[in-house]
Write a protein that holds these residues in place. Sequence first.
Motif, PDB file in Angstrom:
ATOM      1  N   LYS A  24       7.008  91.460  26.818  1.00 21.52           N
ATOM      2  CA  LYS A  24       5.547  90.514  25.972  1.00 21.52           C
ATOM      3  C   LYS A  24       6.801  90.113  24.836  1.00 21.52           C
ATOM      4  O   LYS A  24       6.393  88.528  24.321  1.00 21.52           O
ATOM      5  CB  LYS A  24       4.830  91.381  25.353  1.00 21.52           C
ATOM      6  N   PHE A 138       5.936  97.531  30.055  1.00 18.82           N
ATOM      7  CA  PHE A 138       4.177  97.891  29.788  1.00 18.82           C
ATOM      8  C   PHE A 138       4.096  97.206  30.904  1.00 18.82           C
ATOM      9  O   PHE A 138       3.875  95.827  31.720  1.00 18.82           O
ATOM     10  CB  PHE A 138       4.568  97.409  28.851  1.00 18.82           C
ATOM     11  N   GLY A 139       2.798  97.879  31.693  1.00 19.52           N
ATOM     12  CA  GLY A 139       1.643  97.227  32.965  1.00 19.52           C
ATOM     13  C   GLY A 139       1.004  96.021  32.259  1.00 19.52           C
ATOM     14  O   GLY A 139      -0.070  96.421  32.454  1.00 19.52           O
ATOM     15  N   SER A 140       0.962  95.667  31.089  1.00 22.03           N
ATOM     16  CA  SER A 140       0.009  94.647  30.356  1.00 22.03           C
ATOM     17  C   SER A 140       0.390  92.738  30.982  1.00 22.03           C
ATOM     18  O   SER A 140       0.956  93.088  32.227  1.00 22.03           O
ATOM     19  CB  SER A 140      -0.571  94.898  28.817  1.00 22.03           C
ATOM     20  N   THR A 143       4.176  92.836  33.270  1.00 21.70           N
ATOM     21  CA  THR A 143       3.828  92.908  33.705  1.00 21.70           C
ATOM     22  C   THR A 143       3.512  91.726  34.705  1.00 21.70           C
ATOM     23  O   THR A 143       3.698  91.626  36.056  1.00 21.70           O
ATOM     24  CB  THR A 143       3.883  94.507  34.512  1.00 21.70           C
ATOM     25  N   ALA A 161       6.125 101.752  32.622  1.00 19.77           N
ATOM     26  CA  ALA A 161       5.227 101.704  31.789  1.00 19.77           C
ATOM     27  C   ALA A 161       4.986 102.731  30.564  1.00 19.77           C
ATOM     28  O   ALA A 161       5.519 104.312  31.287  1.00 19.77           O
ATOM     29  CB  ALA A 161       3.817 102.343  33.014  1.00 19.77           C
ATOM     30  N   LYS A 164       0.342 102.896  25.683  1.00 18.93           N
ATOM     31  CA  LYS A 164      -0.937 102.251  25.239  1.00 18.93           C
ATOM     32  C   LYS A 164      -0.987 101.493  26.665  1.00 18.93           C
ATOM     33  O   LYS A 164      -2.195 100.949  27.073  1.00 18.93           O
ATOM     34  CB  LYS A 164      -0.368 101.145  24.223  1.00 18.93           C
ATOM     35  N   ASP A 165      -0.202 101.341  27.503  1.00 17.87           N
ATOM     36  CA  ASP A 165      -0.221 100.252  29.020  1.00 17.87           C
ATOM     37  C   ASP A 165      -0.616 100.894  29.850  1.00 17.87           C
ATOM     38  O   ASP A 165      -1.463 100.959  31.062  1.00 17.87           O
ATOM     39  CB  ASP A 165       1.301  99.594  29.064  1.00 17.87           C
ATOM     40  N   VAL A 171      -6.716  99.355  28.867  1.00 18.20           N
ATOM     41  CA  VAL A 171      -6.620  98.709  30.540  1.00 18.20           C
ATOM     42  C   VAL A 171      -7.351  99.081  31.290  1.00 18.20           C
ATOM     43  O   VAL A 171      -8.378  99.619  31.141  1.00 18.20           O
ATOM     44  CB  VAL A 171      -5.726 100.477  30.014  1.00 18.20           C
ATOM     45  N   LEU A 176      -3.882  98.207  36.290  1.00 17.54           N
ATOM     46  CA  LEU A 176      -2.830  98.813  36.775  1.00 17.54           C
ATOM     47  C   LEU A 176      -2.668  98.640  38.329  1.00 17.54           C
ATOM     48  O   LEU A 176      -1.584  99.555  38.624  1.00 17.54           O
ATOM     49  CB  LEU A 176      -3.673  99.757  35.822  1.00 17.54           C
ATOM     50  N   ASN A 324      -5.093 105.914  22.274  1.00 14.91           N
ATOM     51  CA  ASN A 324      -3.676 105.065  22.194  1.00 14.91           C
ATOM     52  C   ASN A 324      -2.989 106.294  22.058  1.00 14.91           C
ATOM     53  O   ASN A 324      -3.831 107.424  21.078  1.00 14.91           O
ATOM     54  CB  ASN A 324      -4.019 104.215  21.004  1.00 14.91           C
TER      55      ASN A 324
END
Length: 426
Positions: A24, A138-140, A143, A161, A164-165, A171, A176, A324
């Motif tokens: 990101k 991060f899976g946000s 990804t 991962a 937070k993600d 989420v 996800l 979180n």
Amino acid sequence: MPRPDITLTTSSTSACPRVGYVTKMYPRFSETFIVNEVRGLERRGVEIEIFSLRAPVDTRFHAALADVAAPVRYVPRATRTADAWSALASAHERLDLRALPAATLADLLAADPEDAVQALWVATAAHDAGLTHLHAHFGSVATTVARLAAAVLGIGFTFTAHAKDIFHESVDPADLRVKLADARAVVTVSDHNLRYLHDTYGPDADAVVRVYNGLDLDEYARAAAPRLPGRVCAVGRLVEKKGFGDLLDALALLVADGRDVHLDLVGSGPQEADLRGRAAALGLLRDGAERVTFHGPLPQDRVRDVVARAAVFAAPCVLGADGNRDGLPTVLLEAMALGTPVVSTPVTGIPEAVRDGATGRLVPPGDVPALAAAVGALLDDEQDAARLADGARALIEAEFDVVGTSRRLLDVLESAAAPAAEGRAA
């Protein structure tokens, strides 16, 4: 000087994937684990290019960035319709988008327009650079973009991962789940996370494996400098999940008990004003008798010095109201490597490193009296503190050395990238 067992021979590195790292924002002052990881892979012969979806906003950067060979590409954001058409035309010219599978085209059309445009830009740049695999952190959003770009290219993607993600209230479990199912492999940073993902997402999480964040132990040799009596330190973003409010309350209890203690708090964040106000209300900032130093963000060498001179390192992590939480804080591992006795809480993956009575002390999250007692006990008993520090250093050497973690990660990436030659990028 890097250790000789980090560097592979030319013949060993010839089969390494050429990886595009999608982030990101890179670099970020608080995400040293990405820098450690990239350096570890590069020492093993992996060619990496980094894609950053946002421009960095930090005003300070760690010196370790100079050791990263990977070029950084800042991915344009579509702020006008013309930007989207330009990205589409460029991608079509190089990749012939008419040949896209219907499912990939449907995913692009369903995505947020900015994400779709950035995915096309990453796909085009990755194609031109001859990259064979994409990996996101991060899976946000990173990804999201990596998955779309990989589908356009017909290559594989993986992602790491963290916390937070996975756990934050923002989420989207359905989103996800799709990412977990589509990725050729997913890395997560603790066994706690691994169990959670398997229990929550079932077979869609079958490709998840645990690889700890690694430390360069040449940089984190056990400190030889004398420690400052009564000195406690804590490092991290000033946010709820770090539990620094509890630490200030615990410090006040120690002061009220007549102890000569001082807290070095390193970091910045949205809770800074509240924490300063809390410290003042507790009487910890009185002129001539300040018990807390708010250092703000410091570069890694300065952080190492603060941690190495402290008698105790505290990481009183808690679960945030928004879900979180910390995964397994890198700075906690760094303190253990440096030989500073640690006190923490059994949140997420922390007990995998801080094993109560063996490598540190654990107290219940939010339990201020227990936190004060644990910190005070380590300040009082130097022999026990040294015993715990010895155990912590041994564990770090065995489980968290970047030599081993980068080898494990490379195994994952090589396996995930192996079928890529059959895709559209070929």
